[in-house]
Design a protein around this motif. Sequence first.
Motif, PDB file in Angstrom:
ATOM      1  N   ASP A   1      88.514  25.829  45.628  1.00 11.32           N
ATOM      2  CA  ASP A   1      88.277  24.793  44.632  1.00 11.32           C
ATOM      3  C   ASP A   1      87.552  25.432  43.443  1.00 11.32           C
ATOM      4  O   ASP A   1      87.027  26.554  43.530  1.00 11.32           O
ATOM      5  N   LEU A   2      87.555  24.732  42.325  1.00 10.85           N
ATOM      6  CA  LEU A   2      87.049  25.356  41.096  1.00 10.85           C
ATOM      7  C   LEU A   2      85.574  25.765  41.189  1.00 10.85           C
ATOM      8  O   LEU A   2      85.222  26.884  40.773  1.00 10.85           O
ATOM      9  N   PRO A   3      84.677  24.936  41.702  1.00  6.99           N
ATOM     10  CA  PRO A   3      83.278  25.400  41.763  1.00  6.99           C
ATOM     11  C   PRO A   3      83.105  26.679  42.578  1.00  6.99           C
ATOM     12  O   PRO A   3      82.357  27.587  42.173  1.00  6.99           O
ATOM     13  N   GLU A   4      83.808  26.776  43.721  1.00  8.42           N
ATOM     14  CA  GLU A   4      83.685  27.988  44.531  1.00  8.42           C
ATOM     15  C   GLU A   4      84.312  29.183  43.838  1.00  8.42           C
ATOM     16  O   GLU A   4      83.773  30.302  43.879  1.00  8.42           O
ATOM     17  N   LEU A   5      85.464  28.969  43.193  1.00  3.24           N
ATOM     18  CA  LEU A   5      86.119  30.068  42.477  1.00  3.24           C
ATOM     19  C   LEU A   5      85.201  30.627  41.394  1.00  3.24           C
ATOM     20  O   LEU A   5      85.041  31.846  41.262  1.00  3.24           O
ATOM     21  N   PHE A   6      84.586  29.731  40.612  1.00  2.00           N
ATOM     22  CA  PHE A   6      83.699  30.204  39.537  1.00  2.00           C
ATOM     23  C   PHE A   6      82.479  30.907  40.104  1.00  2.00           C
ATOM     24  O   PHE A   6      82.013  31.913  39.539  1.00  2.00           O
ATOM     25  N   ALA A   7      81.948  30.424  41.205  1.00  2.00           N
ATOM     26  CA  ALA A   7      80.740  31.029  41.776  1.00  2.00           C
ATOM     27  C   ALA A   7      81.020  32.390  42.391  1.00  2.00           C
ATOM     28  O   ALA A   7      80.159  33.282  42.354  1.00  2.00           O
ATOM     29  N   ARG A   8      82.224  32.588  42.960  1.00  2.00           N
ATOM     30  CA  ARG A   8      82.518  33.812  43.691  1.00  2.00           C
ATOM     31  C   ARG A   8      83.136  34.912  42.834  1.00  2.00           C
ATOM     32  O   ARG A   8      83.199  36.071  43.267  1.00  2.00           O
ATOM     33  N   SER A   9      83.601  34.601  41.646  1.00  2.00           N
ATOM     34  CA  SER A   9      84.394  35.550  40.867  1.00  2.00           C
ATOM     35  C   SER A   9      83.538  36.343  39.898  1.00  2.00           C
ATOM     36  O   SER A   9      82.704  35.780  39.176  1.00  2.00           O
ATOM     37  N   ALA A  10      83.794  37.643  39.854  1.00  2.00           N
ATOM     38  CA  ALA A  10      83.170  38.483  38.830  1.00  2.00           C
ATOM     39  C   ALA A  10      83.803  38.240  37.474  1.00  2.00           C
ATOM     40  O   ALA A  10      83.178  38.487  36.431  1.00  2.00           O
ATOM     41  N   ALA A  11      85.039  37.764  37.478  1.00  2.00           N
ATOM     42  CA  ALA A  11      85.740  37.415  36.247  1.00  2.00           C
ATOM     43  C   ALA A  11      86.661  36.241  36.552  1.00  2.00           C
ATOM     44  O   ALA A  11      87.184  36.120  37.661  1.00  2.00           O
ATOM     45  N   VAL A  12      86.841  35.379  35.553  1.00  2.00           N
ATOM     46  CA  VAL A  12      87.742  34.233  35.662  1.00  2.00           C
ATOM     47  C   VAL A  12      88.701  34.280  34.486  1.00  2.00           C
ATOM     48  O   VAL A  12      88.275  34.438  33.333  1.00  2.00           O
ATOM     49  N   SER A  13      90.004  34.160  34.771  1.00  2.00           N
ATOM     50  CA  SER A  13      91.021  34.170  33.721  1.00  2.00           C
ATOM     51  C   SER A  13      91.743  32.826  33.736  1.00  2.00           C
ATOM     52  O   SER A  13      92.241  32.387  34.778  1.00  2.00           O
ATOM     53  N   LEU A  14      91.807  32.180  32.578  1.00  2.00           N
ATOM     54  CA  LEU A  14      92.342  30.824  32.458  1.00  2.00           C
ATOM     55  C   LEU A  14      93.797  30.864  32.002  1.00  2.00           C
ATOM     56  O   LEU A  14      94.117  31.497  30.988  1.00  2.00           O
ATOM     57  N   HIS A  15      94.645  30.154  32.736  1.00  2.00           N
ATOM     58  CA  HIS A  15      96.079  30.138  32.424  1.00  2.00           C
ATOM     59  C   HIS A  15      96.669  28.741  32.647  1.00  2.00           C
ATOM     60  O   HIS A  15      97.753  28.597  33.199  1.00  2.00           O
ATOM     61  N   LEU A  16      95.943  27.731  32.183  1.00  2.00           N
ATOM     62  CA  LEU A  16      96.390  26.345  32.311  1.00  2.00           C
ATOM     63  C   LEU A  16      97.064  25.880  31.038  1.00  2.00           C
ATOM     64  O   LEU A  16      96.639  26.220  29.933  1.00  2.00           O
ATOM     65  N   ALA A  17      98.086  25.040  31.198  1.00  2.00           N
ATOM     66  CA  ALA A  17      98.631  24.323  30.049  1.00  2.00           C
ATOM     67  C   ALA A  17      97.634  23.248  29.633  1.00  2.00           C
ATOM     68  O   ALA A  17      96.876  22.721  30.455  1.00  2.00           O
ATOM     69  N   LEU A  18      97.633  22.910  28.350  1.00  2.00           N
ATOM     70  CA  LEU A  18      96.755  21.853  27.850  1.00  2.00           C
ATOM     71  C   LEU A  18      97.429  20.502  28.051  1.00  2.00           C
ATOM     72  O   LEU A  18      98.506  20.236  27.510  1.00  2.00           O
ATOM     73  N   THR A  19      96.810  19.665  28.849  1.00  2.00           N
ATOM     74  CA  THR A  19      97.270  18.308  29.095  1.00  2.00           C
ATOM     75  C   THR A  19      96.045  17.398  29.027  1.00  2.00           C
ATOM     76  O   THR A  19      94.896  17.872  29.000  1.00  2.00           O
ATOM     77  N   PRO A  20      96.248  16.082  29.016  1.00  2.00           N
ATOM     78  CA  PRO A  20      95.070  15.205  29.073  1.00  2.00           C
ATOM     79  C   PRO A  20      94.186  15.492  30.278  1.00  2.00           C
ATOM     80  O   PRO A  20      92.952  15.400  30.196  1.00  2.00           O
ATOM     81  N   GLU A  21      94.809  15.863  31.413  1.00  2.00           N
ATOM     82  CA  GLU A  21      94.037  16.135  32.618  1.00  2.00           C
ATOM     83  C   GLU A  21      93.261  17.449  32.539  1.00  2.00           C
ATOM     84  O   GLU A  21      92.194  17.588  33.147  1.00  2.00           O
ATOM     85  N   SER A  22      93.803  18.434  31.830  1.00  2.00           N
ATOM     86  CA  SER A  22      93.138  19.744  31.780  1.00  2.00           C
ATOM     87  C   SER A  22      92.167  19.872  30.613  1.00  2.00           C
ATOM     88  O   SER A  22      91.370  20.808  30.579  1.00  2.00           O
ATOM     89  N   THR A  23      92.190  18.949  29.667  1.00  2.00           N
ATOM     90  CA  THR A  23      91.272  19.027  28.526  1.00  2.00           C
ATOM     91  C   THR A  23      89.832  18.935  29.021  1.00  2.00           C
ATOM     92  O   THR A  23      89.452  17.992  29.714  1.00  2.00           O
ATOM     93  N   GLY A  24      89.044  19.941  28.692  1.00  2.00           N
ATOM     94  CA  GLY A  24      87.642  19.962  29.091  1.00  2.00           C
ATOM     95  C   GLY A  24      87.398  20.176  30.566  1.00  2.00           C
ATOM     96  O   GLY A  24      86.272  19.988  31.049  1.00  2.00           O
TER      97      GLY A  24
END
Length: 310
Positions: free
Chosen positions: A194-217
């Motif tokens: 899940d996103l909180p665990e991914l952000f906490a465990r990663s030395a680097a995070v790379s974002l590759h999401l399309a922009l949609t109303p759900e992904s905004t912010g």
Amino acid sequence: MSSPRFAFPDASPDDEALLARGLEAAGVDRDRIDVSYGVPSDADEWVERIGEAEATLLGWSIPNEALRRLPRLRRISFLGTGAADNVDLRLAEELGIEVRTVRGYGDDAVAEHALALLLAAARGIPLLDREMREGQWAARPGVQLAGKTLGIVGLGGIGMRMATLAQGIGMRVVGWNRSVRDGATQYGSIPLLDLPELFARSAAVSLHLALTPESTGIIDAALMDALAPGAILVNTARAAIVDREALMARLHRGDIVAALDVFDPEPLPADDPLRSAPGTVLTPHVAYDTPEAAEALFRLAVANLVESAP
């Protein structure tokens, strides 16, 4: 003489050869498309350039007023994936205008640029280059990425290509994807978190999401705070998927690096605080921009334009 069936109202002279090859591949004569150069200055000019065309290529933002004044227009073939940033999709649907985008044309190009940003951030290359040109010889330790964890947010074509590249330099890859079934723990060979665990465990995070109303912010203050000190955030997707205030707040703590190719607005104003924020590596939305990607973009966009032409 009847009006052309197709239009390209916001071309640049550099597009001409690419367009010609795209038309040739689609078996369409050049005289069937009316090409105008430069971005129209107002709705009147958009309407004049598109005229009676039933389908148009589009590279930039078209105003709603122009859409409402083009009753014959039935299809927009957008040159890229970001149609939602440039066309009011709800209005287009109401008007009966189909909006097509081009996916996959720049997967290699964008993933390679994301890796380049990651490497540049990890080794401090922009700062070292600048200091060398200023006559300094200031050795600084960098971050070795082999053996560390990269979290990839969005496992579409670009995200999966980034995973392959990162694994190629010895990184462990974990991921998060919106479209996986509930309870899934793997996406192919990539462990899902899940996103909180991914952000906490990663030395680097790379974002590759399309922009949609759900992904905004979706990358909010809580996720930014979850990044470990020394972490690197790479964004070659869309600026609006990251909460701007949360990003700036974390950067001013001085303990992460953000390597960014996308901004809101674009072009980024000369006095925008991001330009002087600590811990940043910035490029002007060029991740997709290679000759190979451009060739594929025009080939696929012209195919979208003419396929089962309205």
